[in-house]
Design an enzyme around this catalytic site. Structure first.
Site, PDB file in Angstrom:
ATOM      1  CE1 TYR A  13     -42.656 -13.205 -42.516  1.00  0.00           C
ATOM      2  CE2 TYR A  13     -40.591 -12.865 -41.760  1.00  0.00           C
ATOM      3  CZ  TYR A  13     -41.926 -12.982 -41.499  1.00  0.00           C
ATOM      4  OH  TYR A  13     -42.523 -13.284 -40.065  1.00  0.00           O
ATOM      5  CE  LYS A  43     -65.811 -31.854 -52.522  1.00  0.00           C
ATOM      6  NZ  LYS A  43     -67.222 -32.113 -52.866  1.00  0.00           N
TER       7      LYS A  43
END
EC number: 1.1.1.40
Length: 423
Positions: A40, A95
């Site tokens: 970060y 999916k």
């Protein structure tokens, strides 16, 4: 197993031990304060500046290059129709699991509350920078045509409506092999397609690209054969309007070497199948109930080759054979789109794989002692581990050859197993 217990088993599978089928994992070390500062702030500023200066660096420093969005508005979910966007989420998560399991492609599933095509297009266009590709799913015709065309035009990443092109690729792969086994050719075969929706239109377009003749293709809708004298055709149907005296489905089937059903359950009779010429091919792909059952079709024809969309019959036309591997190949060359040449390459590679000796792992998965290329094995098994070696290289090579790839053919790929320009 009773119907109730099957339903409960499916619900329990999705609910326990924690809801859903997906999770996100961290791919970098993250155990020290130094690693926190790299993941970060302040370390993250360096790739931000690099991507600001060169957007292509997003493929280098982020997960974009292996991330696909599976997106639906829930207007055509499985055989359930317009369930709404939220109710499509189990399918979109499913999916995502298949993408990851079979081709190691990461997925965010995104369900969009947008029945209006313009709203849907706008939403997808705005979020597209996140992804390396877009898989559209379960969007009703005719809006699916408009949506896909607009997004292909506006975006510089692959946009692929699996209900159209995924189905078309598997149909084409199976049909090429079935025709050879029946001693027929794609150029000479008379093909009846019952169903003029997304899958039917895409399948016939791909077959025409691969050598079928328009004069031999007879698409049918609820009013019968789509012919040049009809004045009620949408632009998507009109491209298949042939000059013919055939008007009824009965008349068309009686002359058909190939019947492809992409319509609805129990819409074809034994009597119709009985009228087809010698050595017919029947793809009854409505799911879960086909246009005609294999039992009924074989009761009147012992010389046919048949495929369905079901896993409990031979020759399942299953989209999982296609989309994970097609995107794998497209992502690995940073393709700007999935074009017709890439679809043809995928179909030919898939068809070629079905001709190869079946490995023991596939026999074990199917609990069979023997499986081999023939009337009951015209497409590969979804469990064939070689799909990843056949289809992505063929797709990647076609992308490079047609100029839609940003990178060269990957050095870690094998040479293509089949030539993409094979007749």
């Amino acid at each position: 197993m009773t119907e109730y217990s099957r339903k409960q088993e499916a619900l329990d599978y999705h609910a326990k031990p924690r809801p859903g089928k997906l999770a996100i994992s961290v791919t970098k070390p993250f155990t020290t304060y130094g690693e926190l500062s790299l993941a970060y702030t302040p370390g993250v500023a360096e790739p931000v500046k690099a991507i600001r200066d060169d957007p292509e660096d997003a493929y280098r420093y982020t997960s974009k290059g292996n991330l696909v969005a599976v997106i639906s508005n829930g207007t055509a979910v499985l055989g359930l129709g317009d369930t709404g966007a939220l109710a499509s989420k189990p399918v979109m998560e499913g999916k995502a699991v298949l993408f990851k399991k079979f081709a190691d492609v990461n997925v965010f599933d995104i369900e969009v509350n947008a029945d209006d095509p313009a709203d849907f297009i706008d939403t997808v266009e705005r979020i597209a920078p996140t992804f390396g590709g877009i898989n559209l799913e379960d969007i009703a015709a005719p809006h699916c045509f408009e949506i896909e065309a607009a997004l292909i035009e506006r975006l510089d990443i692959p946009v692929f409506h699996d209900d159209q092109h995924g189905t078309a690729i598997i149909v084409a792969a199976g049909l090429i092999n079935a025709l050879e086994l029946q001693g027929k050719t794609l150029a000479g075969a008379r093909i009846v397609c019952m169903g003029a929706g997304a899958a039917g239109v895409a399948s016939m377009k791909l077959l025409l690209e691969m050598g079928a003749q328009l004069d031999n293709v007879f698409m049918c809708d609820r009013r019968g054969v789509i012919h040049a004298d009809r004045d009620d055709l949408s632009e998507h149907k009109a491209q298949f309007a042939t000059r013919t005296d055939l008007r009824s489905v009965d008349d068309a089937i009686a002359q058909a070497d190939v019947f492809i059903g992409l319509s609805g359950p129990d819409t074809v009779s034994k009597e119709q199948i009985a009228t087809m010429p010698a050595r017919p091919i029947v793809f009854a792909l409505s799911n879960p109930t086909p246009e005609i059952s294999p039992e009924d079709a074989r009761s009147v024809r012992d010389d046919l080759i048949m495929a369905t969309g079901r896993s409990d019959y031979p020759n399942q036309i299953n989209n999982v054979l296609g989309f994970p591997y097609i995107f794998r190949g497209a992502l690995d060359v940073r393709a700007r789109r999935i074009n017709m040449a890439m679809c043809v390459a995928a179909a030919r590679a898939m068809g070629e794989l079905a001709r190869q000796p079946v490995p023991n792992s596939v026999l074990e998965a199917h609990e069979q002692r023997e499986m081999a290329f023939g009337p009951d094995y015209i497409v590969p098994s979804p469990f064939d581990p070689r799909l990843i070696d056949y289809i992505p290289p063929a797709v990647a090579r076609a992308a490079v050859d047609t100029g839609v790839a940003r990178t060269e053919y990957p050095s870690h790929y094998p040479q293509p197993v089949v030539e993409t320009d094979r007749d």
